[in-house]
Design an enzyme around this catalytic site. Structure first.
Site, PDB file in Angstrom:
ATOM      1  N   GLU A 210      11.538  12.574 -62.014  1.00 49.51           N
ATOM      2  CA  GLU A 210      10.504  11.518 -61.996  1.00 49.51           C
ATOM      3  C   GLU A 210      10.665  10.748 -63.303  1.00 49.51           C
ATOM      4  OE1 GLU A 210       6.476  12.985 -62.354  1.00 49.51           O
ATOM      5  OE2 GLU A 210       5.575  11.111 -61.653  1.00 49.51           O
ATOM      6  N   ASP A 288       1.086  11.244 -53.801  1.00 46.47           N
ATOM      7  CA  ASP A 288       1.007  11.851 -55.144  1.00 46.47           C
ATOM      8  C   ASP A 288      -0.445  12.038 -55.609  1.00 46.47           C
ATOM      9  OD1 ASP A 288       2.180  13.057 -57.324  1.00 46.47           O
ATOM     10  OD2 ASP A 288       2.930  11.227 -58.244  1.00 46.47           O
TER      11      ASP A 288
END
Ligand code: ADE
Ligand code: ZN
Length: 350
Positions: A210, A288
C-alpha cells in the site's frame, strides 16, 4: 442517454451485482454521527463537537495521518452494544450495495489496549454478523488483524488471549490479518506469529504494497504464507512479481477511494487497477474504511469504472474475482457465482 442517466444506470448495474467485500476494517465504518453519539453516551472526550467539525478533519496526507484519526474514532467503542451497532450499520449498508458476503477485519489490540475485554469485542461484532445472516441473508467472516506497529510479543499475547474464544466463534473467525503502519514494519516481523496461526489452521492475509514497497508483497507471500494481499498496488514496481501474481492468481484486495484519499495515487485516472485486471491479475474492489474515505463498495466500483473506463463485463469480472477470492467453502462460492452469472446474462448486452 445523457451523461447523468448513463451514470445512474451504471450505478444500478453495480449495485445489483452480487459481490463480496474482502477488505473492510469494521472500525473504519464508524460514521461521524455514531462516533459522536457513542462519545456522548460513553463519556469519552474528543476534540470535535460536531459532525461537520469531525468530517472536516478527514483530509489525509498519508496512511499515518489517517491512522491517528481512525484510532481516535475507535476510542468511543466500549460496550458490546457499541460493537454490535457499528457492525450492524455496516452490514445494512453493504446489503443495500449488493454485498452478499463480507469478510470483516477488526483490530482487537486497538480495544484491549484501552481496557476493553476481548470478549466484548467478539460478542458485539458476532451478534451483528449472525443477526444479519438470519435477517438480511448476508454472510460474514472475521479476520482477526494484528497491528504491525506493535511488537511480535504483543501479537502473540493477543492471539493467546483470543484463542479460548475460537470454538464459540468458529462459524465466523476464519482468518488472520496484518494492518496499521506499513513502512518500517516489514512482514518478517510477524513471521513466527503467522507460522503459529497457520499451524492453528487459520486462513492468512496481510496488508502489503500500500505504502510499503513491492518487496513487502513478495515477503508477505514467502515469509508469512498469505493467500491474499490487501492492497498490493505497489506490486507493479517489480515486473517479475506481477508475473507471479498473475500465474498464481493471488487475489489483491484493492481499495480505489482509499488509495486516492491516502495519496497512494494522485488521481483516480492514474490508478493501476484496470491495468492489473487486464494483465490477468485477480483484482477485487473493496472499500477499506468507507466512513473515512468517502464511499462504500458501490462508490468504489463507480469511481474506478468512470475514471478507468471499465466495461460492464470487467465490473462483472471484478465481482466474480471477489467471490472466488473469498474464504467461503466451494459450494457457497458456486451458489453465489450462479447468482452472478444469471444476473450478468440478463444485465450484459449480448
Ligand atoms: N487500518 C485501517 N485501514 C488501514 C489501511 N488502509 N492500511 C493499513 N492499516 C489500516
Ligand atoms: Zn486496509
Amino acid at each position: 442517454m445523457t451523461h447523468a442517466s448513463l451514470d445512474s444506470s451504471l450505478q444500478e448495474f453495480v449495485r445489483a451485482l452480487p459481490k463480496a467485500e474482502l477488505h473492510l476494517h469494521i472500525e473504519g465504518t464508524l460514521e461521524p454521527e455514531l462516533i459522536l453519539e457513542l462519545a456522548d453516551r460513553n463519556k469519552v472526550s474528543l476534540p470535535y463537537s460536531s459532525v461537520a467539525q469531525l468530517r472536516q478533519a478527514y483530509s489525509f496526507t498519508d496512511l499515518q495521518s489517517f491512522l491517528d484519526l481512525y484510532y481516535a474514532g475507535a476510542s468511543v467503542l466500549l460496550t458490546e452494544h457499541d460493537f454490535y451497532a457499528m457492525t450492524m450499520a455496516y452490514l445494512r449498508r453493504a446489503h443495500q450495495d449488493g454485498v452478499v458476503h463480507a469478510e470483516l477485519m477488526f483490530d482487537p489490540q486497538t480495544h484491549t489496549q484501552r481496557g476493553v475485554p476481548i470478549e466484548t469485542v467478539f460478542a458485539g461484532i458476532a451478534r451483528a454478523l449472525r443477526e444479519a445472516r438470519a435477517t438480511l441473508g448476508i454472510t460474514g467472516y472475521l479476520i482477526f488483524s494484528f497491528l504491525r506497529h506493535l511488537s511480535e510479543e504483543e501479537a502473540f499475547r493477543t492471539l493467546e488471549e483470543a484463542l479460548p474464544l475460537r470454538e464459540q466463534y468458529q462459524d465466523l473467525w476464519v482468518a488472520i490479518g496484518l494492518d496499521s503502519a506499513e513502512r518500517g514494519n516489514p512482514p518478517e516481523k510477524f513471521a513466527r506469529v503467522y507460522a503459529r496461526c497457520k499451524d492453528l489452521g487459520f486462513r492468512l492475509v496481510a496488508h502489503a504494497g500500500e505504502e510499503g514497497p513491492a518487496t513487502y508483497v513478495r515477503d508477505a507471500l514467502d515469509k508469512l504464507h498469505v493467500e491474499r494481499i490487501d492492497h498490493g498496488v505497489r506490486s507493479e514496481e517489480d515486473p517479475e512479481l506481477v508475473e507471479r501474481l498473475a500465474a498464481e492468481q493471488i487475489p489483491l484486495t484493492v481499495c480505489p477511494l482509499s488509495n486516492l484519499k491516502l495519496c497512494v495515487v494522485d488521481d483516480m485516472a492514474q490508478h493501476n487497477l484496470a491495468r492489473m485486471l487486464r494483465q490477468g491479475l485477480k483484482v477485487t474492489i473493496n472499500s477499506d474504511d468507507p466512513a473515512y474515505f468517502g464511499g462504500y463498495i458501490v462508490d468504489n466500483y463507480l469511481a474506478a469504472a468512470l475514471s478507468l473506463s471499465l466495461s460492464r463485463a470487467e465490473l462483472g469480472q471484478l465481482a466474480r474475482n471477489s467471490i472466488e477470492a473469498s474464504f467461503l467453502p466451494a459450494p457457497s462460492q458456486q451458489a453465489m457465482l450462479a447468482r452472478l452469472d444469471s444476473y450478468l446474462q440478463t444485465a450484459l448486452p449480448a
